[in-house]
Design a protein around this motif. Structure first.
Motif, PDB file in Angstrom:
ATOM      1  N   GLY A  72       0.784  -1.232   0.000  1.00  0.00           N
ATOM      2  CA  GLY A  72       0.000   0.000   0.000  1.00  0.00           C
ATOM      3  C   GLY A  72       0.814   1.279   0.000  1.00  0.00           C
ATOM      4  O   GLY A  72       0.617   2.170  -0.836  1.00  0.00           O
ATOM      5  N   PRO A  73       1.784   1.418   0.919  1.00  0.00           N
ATOM      6  CA  PRO A  73       2.561   2.663   0.965  1.00  0.00           C
ATOM      7  C   PRO A  73       3.336   2.899  -0.338  1.00  0.00           C
ATOM      8  O   PRO A  73       3.489   4.039  -0.772  1.00  0.00           O
ATOM      9  N   VAL A  74       3.823   1.804  -0.934  1.00  0.00           N
ATOM     10  CA  VAL A  74       4.566   1.977  -2.192  1.00  0.00           C
ATOM     11  C   VAL A  74       3.625   2.457  -3.294  1.00  0.00           C
ATOM     12  O   VAL A  74       3.967   3.347  -4.083  1.00  0.00           O
ATOM     13  N   TRP A  75       2.433   1.876  -3.339  1.00  0.00           N
ATOM     14  CA  TRP A  75       1.444   2.341  -4.326  1.00  0.00           C
ATOM     15  C   TRP A  75       1.227   3.850  -4.198  1.00  0.00           C
ATOM     16  O   TRP A  75       1.220   4.572  -5.180  1.00  0.00           O
ATOM     17  N   ARG A  76       1.042   4.281  -2.958  1.00  0.00           N
ATOM     18  CA  ARG A  76       0.763   5.709  -2.743  1.00  0.00           C
ATOM     19  C   ARG A  76       1.948   6.559  -3.200  1.00  0.00           C
ATOM     20  O   ARG A  76       1.766   7.633  -3.772  1.00  0.00           O
ATOM     21  N   ARG A  77       3.142   6.029  -2.929  1.00  0.00           N
ATOM     22  CA  ARG A  77       4.324   6.810  -3.319  1.00  0.00           C
ATOM     23  C   ARG A  77       4.411   6.917  -4.840  1.00  0.00           C
ATOM     24  O   ARG A  77       4.741   7.971  -5.387  1.00  0.00           O
ATOM     25  N   LEU A  78       4.107   5.810  -5.516  1.00  0.00           N
ATOM     26  CA  LEU A  78       4.190   5.854  -6.982  1.00  0.00           C
ATOM     27  C   LEU A  78       3.157   6.818  -7.572  1.00  0.00           C
ATOM     28  O   LEU A  78       3.432   7.527  -8.547  1.00  0.00           O
ATOM     29  N   VAL A  79       1.981   6.824  -6.981  1.00  0.00           N
ATOM     30  CA  VAL A  79       0.963   7.783  -7.434  1.00  0.00           C
ATOM     31  C   VAL A  79       1.472   9.213  -7.247  1.00  0.00           C
ATOM     32  O   VAL A  79       1.332  10.065  -8.138  1.00  0.00           O
ATOM     33  N   ASP A  80       2.084   9.462  -6.093  1.00  0.00           N
ATOM     34  CA  ASP A  80       2.654  10.801  -5.848  1.00  0.00           C
ATOM     35  C   ASP A  80       3.774  11.106  -6.842  1.00  0.00           C
ATOM     36  O   ASP A  80       3.913  12.243  -7.307  1.00  0.00           O
ATOM     37  N   ASP A  81       4.577  10.079  -7.138  1.00  0.00           N
ATOM     38  CA  ASP A  81       5.665  10.285  -8.105  1.00  0.00           C
ATOM     39  C   ASP A  81       5.119  10.713  -9.459  1.00  0.00           C
ATOM     40  O   ASP A  81       5.662  11.602 -10.119  1.00  0.00           O
ATOM     41  N   VAL A  82       4.047  10.047  -9.876  1.00  0.00           N
ATOM     42  CA  VAL A  82       3.453  10.374 -11.176  1.00  0.00           C
ATOM     43  C   VAL A  82       2.918  11.802 -11.164  1.00  0.00           C
ATOM     44  O   VAL A  82       3.128  12.578 -12.103  1.00  0.00           O
ATOM     45  N   ALA A  83       2.227  12.141 -10.080  1.00  0.00           N
ATOM     46  CA  ALA A  83       1.676  13.498  -9.981  1.00  0.00           C
ATOM     47  C   ALA A  83       2.804  14.527 -10.072  1.00  0.00           C
ATOM     48  O   ALA A  83       2.703  15.537 -10.788  1.00  0.00           O
ATOM     49  N   SER A  84       3.878  14.244  -9.362  1.00  0.00           N
ATOM     50  CA  SER A  84       4.995  15.186  -9.341  1.00  0.00           C
ATOM     51  C   SER A  84       5.646  15.289 -10.723  1.00  0.00           C
ATOM     52  O   SER A  84       5.931  16.386 -11.210  1.00  0.00           O
ATOM     53  N   LEU A  85       5.846  14.136 -11.370  1.00  0.00           N
ATOM     54  CA  LEU A  85       6.456  14.160 -12.701  1.00  0.00           C
ATOM     55  C   LEU A  85       5.569  14.941 -13.677  1.00  0.00           C
ATOM     56  O   LEU A  85       6.062  15.754 -14.472  1.00  0.00           O
ATOM     57  N   ASP A  86       4.282  14.691 -13.586  1.00  0.00           N
ATOM     58  CA  ASP A  86       3.347  15.368 -14.487  1.00  0.00           C
ATOM     59  C   ASP A  86       3.423  16.885 -14.316  1.00  0.00           C
ATOM     60  O   ASP A  86       3.492  17.642 -15.292  1.00  0.00           O
ATOM     61  N   LEU A  87       3.438  17.324 -13.066  1.00  0.00           N
ATOM     62  CA  LEU A  87       3.533  18.765 -12.812  1.00  0.00           C
ATOM     63  C   LEU A  87       4.856  19.329 -13.338  1.00  0.00           C
ATOM     64  O   LEU A  87       4.895  20.404 -13.938  1.00  0.00           O
ATOM     65  N   ARG A  88       5.912  18.579 -13.118  1.00  0.00           N
ATOM     66  CA  ARG A  88       7.236  19.077 -13.541  1.00  0.00           C
ATOM     67  C   ARG A  88       7.294  19.190 -15.068  1.00  0.00           C
ATOM     68  O   ARG A  88       7.784  20.190 -15.617  1.00  0.00           O
ATOM     69  N   LEU A  89       6.807  18.145 -15.743  1.00  0.00           N
ATOM     70  CA  LEU A  89       6.857  18.199 -17.208  1.00  0.00           C
ATOM     71  C   LEU A  89       5.915  19.267 -17.755  1.00  0.00           C
ATOM     72  O   LEU A  89       6.198  19.890 -18.786  1.00  0.00           O
ATOM     73  N   ALA A  90       4.815  19.470 -17.065  1.00  0.00           N
ATOM     74  CA  ALA A  90       3.893  20.538 -17.500  1.00  0.00           C
ATOM     75  C   ALA A  90       4.564  21.902 -17.346  1.00  0.00           C
ATOM     76  O   ALA A  90       4.343  22.813 -18.157  1.00  0.00           O
ATOM     77  N   ARG A  91       5.395  22.046 -16.334  1.00  0.00           N
ATOM     78  CA  ARG A  91       6.144  23.300 -16.166  1.00  0.00           C
ATOM     79  C   ARG A  91       7.130  23.483 -17.321  1.00  0.00           C
ATOM     80  O   ARG A  91       7.251  24.580 -17.879  1.00  0.00           O
ATOM     81  N   VAL A  92       7.798  22.396 -17.662  1.00  0.00           N
ATOM     82  CA  VAL A  92       8.770  22.485 -18.762  1.00  0.00           C
ATOM     83  C   VAL A  92       8.033  22.843 -20.062  1.00  0.00           C
ATOM     84  O   VAL A  92       8.480  23.702 -20.836  1.00  0.00           O
ATOM     85  N   ALA A  93       6.897  22.184 -20.276  1.00  0.00           N
ATOM     86  CA  ALA A  93       6.122  22.462 -21.498  1.00  0.00           C
ATOM     87  C   ALA A  93       5.695  23.925 -21.535  1.00  0.00           C
ATOM     88  O   ALA A  93       5.701  24.567 -22.592  1.00  0.00           O
ATOM     89  N   LEU A  94       5.328  24.444 -20.377  1.00  0.00           N
ATOM     90  CA  LEU A  94       4.901  25.843 -20.300  1.00  0.00           C
ATOM     91  C   LEU A  94       6.073  26.772 -20.649  1.00  0.00           C
ATOM     92  O   LEU A  94       5.920  27.743 -21.405  1.00  0.00           O
ATOM     93  N   ALA A  95       7.222  26.453 -20.111  1.00  0.00           N
ATOM     94  CA  ALA A  95       8.397  27.286 -20.393  1.00  0.00           C
ATOM     95  C   ALA A  95       8.741  27.247 -21.880  1.00  0.00           C
ATOM     96  O   ALA A  95       9.077  28.273 -22.481  1.00  0.00           O
ATOM     97  N   ARG A  96       8.611  26.066 -22.486  1.00  0.00           N
ATOM     98  CA  ARG A  96       8.922  25.955 -23.924  1.00  0.00           C
ATOM     99  C   ARG A  96       7.930  26.769 -24.739  1.00  0.00           C
ATOM    100  O   ARG A  96       8.268  27.400 -25.724  1.00  0.00           O
ATOM    101  N   ARG A  97       6.678  26.710 -24.325  1.00  0.00           N
ATOM    102  CA  ARG A  97       5.646  27.448 -25.061  1.00  0.00           C
ATOM    103  C   ARG A  97       5.923  28.943 -25.053  1.00  0.00           C
ATOM    104  O   ARG A  97       5.691  29.634 -26.026  1.00  0.00           O
ATOM    105  N   TRP A  98       6.414  29.418 -23.938  1.00  0.00           N
ATOM    106  CA  TRP A  98       6.652  30.852 -23.796  1.00  0.00           C
ATOM    107  C   TRP A  98       8.071  31.262 -24.175  1.00  0.00           C
ATOM    108  O   TRP A  98       8.354  32.456 -24.258  1.00  0.00           O
ATOM    109  N   GLY A  99       8.949  30.299 -24.349  1.00  0.00           N
ATOM    110  CA  GLY A  99      10.359  30.657 -24.452  1.00  0.00           C
ATOM    111  C   GLY A  99      10.809  31.265 -23.136  1.00  0.00           C
ATOM    112  O   GLY A  99      11.626  32.198 -23.116  1.00  0.00           O
ATOM    113  N   GLY A 100      10.276  30.745 -22.047  1.00  0.00           N
ATOM    114  CA  GLY A 100      10.513  31.343 -20.733  1.00  0.00           C
ATOM    115  C   GLY A 100      11.663  30.694 -19.991  1.00  0.00           C
ATOM    116  O   GLY A 100      12.435  29.907 -20.548  1.00  0.00           O
TER     117      GLY A 100
END
Lengths: 601, 371
Positions: free
Chosen positions: A265-293
């Motif tokens: 159970g705890p590992v499952w929760r951690r992996l879900v958190d990992d995915v959420a974190s990765l998604d947010l991070r990549l979305a930030r990168v995508a945003l920066a690329r879109r803006w040239g920021g």
């Protein structure tokens, strides 16, 4: 308990925050939920903020465009297992659909975890994904009980398959027997339909036959239900028995699988958190690329961005916020759609009060919006639409006065302005001792100019007195007394270069063209030429003053001579009065002399 | 000998077949089972029982339904609904709870983003022959997704069982052809059933407006001109009118909700072709019948024609004609002699009567014939 938001609704809408917030677009339900829970960093959280900004800067470097696209495609393929996981971990039975969803999550997530381009981000432990996948028996894209089956289940599967074949064979044999005996085969429902009158004799014989049950006679046929023979009965029972036993065995296999998954159970929760974190991070990168920021930078704790008015640079004010080559994404995208381009701007906002002066259409409001927007982005550890942005944490960002809107609440524009600025003042005080960032767009514009100017000066002085430790304020204003206020940092939009304007159609500049000919601003081309002649860059200036470009621009735009002459005369008279502006026009460029340009003609 | 429906479909490149009922209790599911049995035997003559059992060698069938089904009992009469019997290897798209009632072991392949009261719709592969219930797909746009995913998972022939809305899936572009199920619910004699079915068959036989190239040559050249001119109107989902002088007008579909089409502002008196994006009803035909003949009314596809035989006959009697924009061929008429209340029509007579109105569309007895 904190009740005053970092951004209030008026500020958010005034700086274009909703569109920018929406542009930060995670692609998984995990990322979307994490985004909804994402809060800005606030004073006191400098260390965590610094870490987040460092991670963002590293991500922007580490993830190239192709891996970014590939990774986000992979993330999109992840199913939402939150509900299934919740059910599983609460000890309830695991359904096959849920098992498929969990397995798919592990399979797709595991692929991402093993992606060498993403491993640089150190976003998860690849081994954990692999370990959790093991109880599923195989790493294939589907799920069936076969893959988690024990010997009993496999044996029952074989028995069921054999029994089904035997049953089908016996049924076929019986059908063939009926074809020989009655001349027809039973239909798909197991009914023998004997056509009459041709088959009447057969039908009568069958009525005495123990292997069939007569159902009905119609004018066209006699209908019999074929009774299963002993072999069909035996195999039917065997198939039913196998199915029942198989269902029980399946339940046991699924329960065993659930138990194995639940233990992690705890590992499952951690992996879900990992995915959420990765998604947010990549979305930030995508945003920066879109803006040239770029990633914002945190001002160091050693005070490399000043918190007091004394000392420092020649102006006496060290910057609180530094923006380099910034472009408001909303403005940039709107202009790009029309084939235009925004001039990137640099602004150094000093701690304390800053005044930006400049002509109408010169981009003062846009510049203030951009500063506020970048600040909000930075405090959310998001990229900024600029080549550089350096700042510190503020307890809140406030915009005022409220932009003009239809009168729906009974307040006049002036009433709304006073109410809004008062609200900002109280919010700022409530945040003490933490600093607030206050953006004021032409305060005092909603009442008569004399009182408006007095109020704008009063606001600037009050904010100045509050001290740079409590507030950093940026005020766009046309009022000359505001622009001349001591103890504040002065900025100016460079403004229009009249010498860059083409002569208006119909005659040389300053001469009335014939009435039937267009004037400089009468046409799209004229307005475009005017826009191109404006230098939107912001520069620090020594001493205040309001550039007086309005009448010259109005002349170019074709203001009738009768009006123009009177306007010039009125302005000249005002300069003669003791209350008139101290500064005088310097050639075609009016207002204060920019730093570094003293003595230029 | 059975009509080889699967062979007929494959020969024409029809890989997605909708099953529609001429009435409630028309025998759609029985017809689906018939085609499933044929698909099992396809490519093998004869298939061994073991092959049939494992699904080896036959066509991989993909199955889904559209409509408000999912009950084991008929919602009107409470009688048991026929099960769909699937061979090993078949692919099924259905809601989670419906699949849970299957007595066949399943391999779960994909959960689709289609929710339903019975859970999300999933695609499964049947591992042993058994019964399945089809449910959960309620919108045409979802049928398209389901068919695409079934094909992606290897389905070679997709069957869409229509449900409550009996012609819901019979849309060109969504499916390639349709099987029309017919039962004694339509009439108490074979002749009455055939009489009721005739206009439905005629609907599917309606020519397209300048459809096939070869036919277009034989037709008046103006049909091609009208089609070209009305293409944009159709793309915008509008009602369109085309005149022989080339004048083309478009009207928002909602403009005709509360008034006759011919009463629309600026309606051209010289219209020769009228395209209607929605249902063609008696009211619509009656409202346009007084228009100078000939007027060609174009429905988008056959399933949009809801007008009664009487109204259609009056339309033609007034010198007008009907066309469809996109035709949908009938693969077969599936005759079910059994009435839901327990009595039967004579099988041979029913098939003979239906064949007389079906033209070259084969008529099968899905109940009695060996697939």
């Amino acid at each position: 308990m904190r009740t005053i938001p970092f951004l209030d609704d008026i500020t958010a809408s005034s700086i274009g925050w909703p569109a920018v917030w929406a542009a930060w677009a995670p692609v998984t339900p995990y990322g979307l939920r994490a985004k909804a829970a994402h809060r800005p960093f606030l004073p006191g959280e400098e260390e965590a903020w610094q870490a987040a900004l460092t991670e963002l800067a590293a991500d922007l470097t580490a993830v190239a465009d192709d891996p970014l696209r590939r990774a986000r495609e992979g993330l999109r393929a992840l199913p939402d297992v939150a509900a299934d996981l919740d059910i599983l971990l609460r000890g309830r039975p695991l359904a096959a659909r849920a098992a498929l969803a969990l397995k798919t999550f592990l399979r797709v997530g595991g692929d991402l975890a093993r992606d060498p381009d993403l491993q640089r981000l150190r976003w998860t432990h690849a081994a954990a994904w692999h370990r959790l996948l093991e109880p599923f028996g195989d790493a294939g894209a589907s799920f069936s009980v076969d893959s988690v089956a024990d010997d009993t289940y496999r044996l029952l599967r074989r028995r069921l398959a054999e029994a089904s074949v035997c049953l089908a064979r016996e049924r076929q044999r019986e059908a063939e027997r009926w074809r020989k005996e009655a001349g027809v085969r039973p239909d798909a429902s197991g009914l023998l339909r004997i056509p009459v009158p041709a088959g009447r004799a057969v039908a009568e014989r069958l009525k005495a036959e123990p292997g069939v049950r007569w159902r009905q006679d119609t004018p066209f046929e006699s209908v019999f239900e074929c009774l299963p023979g002993p072999d069909v009965v035996r195999w039917t029972a065997e198939v039913a028995s196998c199915r029942a036993a198989l269902a029980e065995a399946e339940e046991r296999c699924m329960a065993r699988l659930a138990e194995g998954l639940r233990a992690e159970g705890p590992v499952w929760r951690r992996l879900v958190d990992d995915v959420a974190s990765l998604d947010l991070r990549l979305a930030r990168v995508a945003l920066a690329r879109r803006w040239g920021g770029c990633a914002p930078e945190a001002a160091g704790a050693d005070g490399d961005l000043d918190t007091g008015p004394a000392g420092g640079r020649a102006s006496g004010h060290l910057p609180s916020i530094e923006l380099r080559q910034g472009v408001h994404p909303g403005l940039g995208e709107r202009l790009a759609a029309r084939g235009g381009r925004v001039t990137p701007i640099d602004v150094e906002v000093a701690a304390g009060v800053n005044v930006i002066a400049g002509m109408n259409m010169g981009g003062k409001t846009a510049a203030v919006q951009l500063v506020a927007l970048c600040q909000a982005l930075a405090q959310h550890a998001l990229p900024v639409p600029a080549a550089g942005f350096r700042t510190r944490l503020f307890a809140c960002v406030r915009w005022g006065p409220e932009p003009e809107r239809p009168d729906i609440d009974g307040l006049s524009a002036f009433g709304r302005e006073v109410a809004r600025l008062t609200r900002i003042w109280h919010d700022m005080r409530a945040m003490a001792p933490h600093p607030a960032l206050v953006l004021l767009d032409e305060p005092g514009r909603t009442t008569n100019p004399r009182e408006g100017e007095a109020m704008a000066v009063a606001w600037a002085e009050a904010l100045r007195e509050a001290g740079p430790a409590r507030v950093t304020a940026v005020m766009a204003s046309h009022f000359s007394r505001v622009a001349a206020l001591p103890g504040v940092a002065h900025h100016r939009v460079r403004g229009v270069r009249l010498d860059r304007l083409p002569p208006p159609a119909g005659g040389p500049q300053g001469c009335d063209p014939p009435a039937d000919q267009p004037r400089g601003g009468d046409s799209e081309a004229g307005l475009r030429a005017l826009a191109e002649a404006i230098d939107y860059r912001i520069e620090r200036v020594e001493g205040g003053g309001v550039p007086e470009e309005g009448i010259a621009v109005a002349a170019w735009l074709g203001l009738p001579d009768e009006v123009l002459r009177r306007a010039r005369a009125a302005l000249a008279r005002e300069r003669m009065t003791p209350e008139g502006p101290a500064d005088a026009p310097a050639g075609e460029r009016m207002g204060p002399v920019p730093k570094g340009e003293e003595g230029r003609g | 000998m059975s009509v080889d429906l699967v062979g007929r479909a494959l020969m024409r490149g029809w890989r997605r077949i909708a099953f529609i009922g001429a009435s409630k209790h028309a025998g759609k599911t029985t017809a689906v089972n018939f085609v499933i049995r044929q698909a099992q035997a396809a490519g093998r003559d004869p298939a061994t029982l073991e092959e049939r059992h494992t699904g080896a060698g036959g066509l991989t069938v993909g199955l889904c339904s559209i409509g408000l089904d999912g009950e084991r009992l008929d919602t009107v009469l409470g009688v048991p609904k026929p099960d769909i019997v699937v061979p090993a290897g078949a692919l099924v798209a259905s809601a989670e709870e419906a699949l849970a009632q299957s007595d066949a072991p399943l391999e779960w392949l994909e959960v689709l983003p289609i929710g339903s009261p019975l859970g999300d719709v999933a695609i499964v592969r049947v591992l042993e022959p058994g019964r399945v219930m089809l449910a959960g797909v309620r919108q045409r746009v979802h049928v398209r997704l389901v068919l695409d995913r079934l094909t992606a998972h290897g389905a070679q022939l997709c069957l869409v069982d229509g449900a409550f809305d009996r012609a819901a899936a019979a849309i060109p572009g969504l499916v390639d052809a349709a099987v029309l199920a017919v039962s004694p619910v339509l009439g108490r004699t074979p002749a009455l059933v055939a009489e009721a079915v005739a206009p439905m068959v005629a609907r599917f036989a309606l020519p397209a407006l300048a459809g096939e190239a070869a036919e277009a040559e034989a037709r008046e050249a103006w049909e091609a001109a009208a089609r070209a001119a009305l293409t944009g109107v159709r793309d915008r989902g509008e009602i369109g009118a085309w005149c022989l002088n080339g004048e083309t007008r478009g009207y928002p579909a909602r403009a005709a909700m509360h008034r006759l089409i011919s009463a629309l502002p600026g309606w051209p008196a010289g219209a020769r072709v009228v395209y209607v994006p929605g249902a063609v009803t008696d009211r619509l035909l009656e409202g346009l019948r007084g228009h100078p003949a000939p007027l060609y009314l174009v429905a988008d596809h056959p399933a949009h024609l809801f007008a009664t035989t009487r109204a259609v006959a009056a339309w033609y009697a007034a010198g007008h004609a009907l066309r469809v924009w996109t035709p949908l061929p009938l693969l077969a008429i599936a005759a079910n002699p059994h009435h839901i209340l327990g009595w039967d029509l004579p099988r041979a007579a029913l098939i003979e009567a239906l064949q007389a109105v079906a033209g070259d569309v084969p008529v099968i007895d899905a109940c009695a014939e060996e697939a």
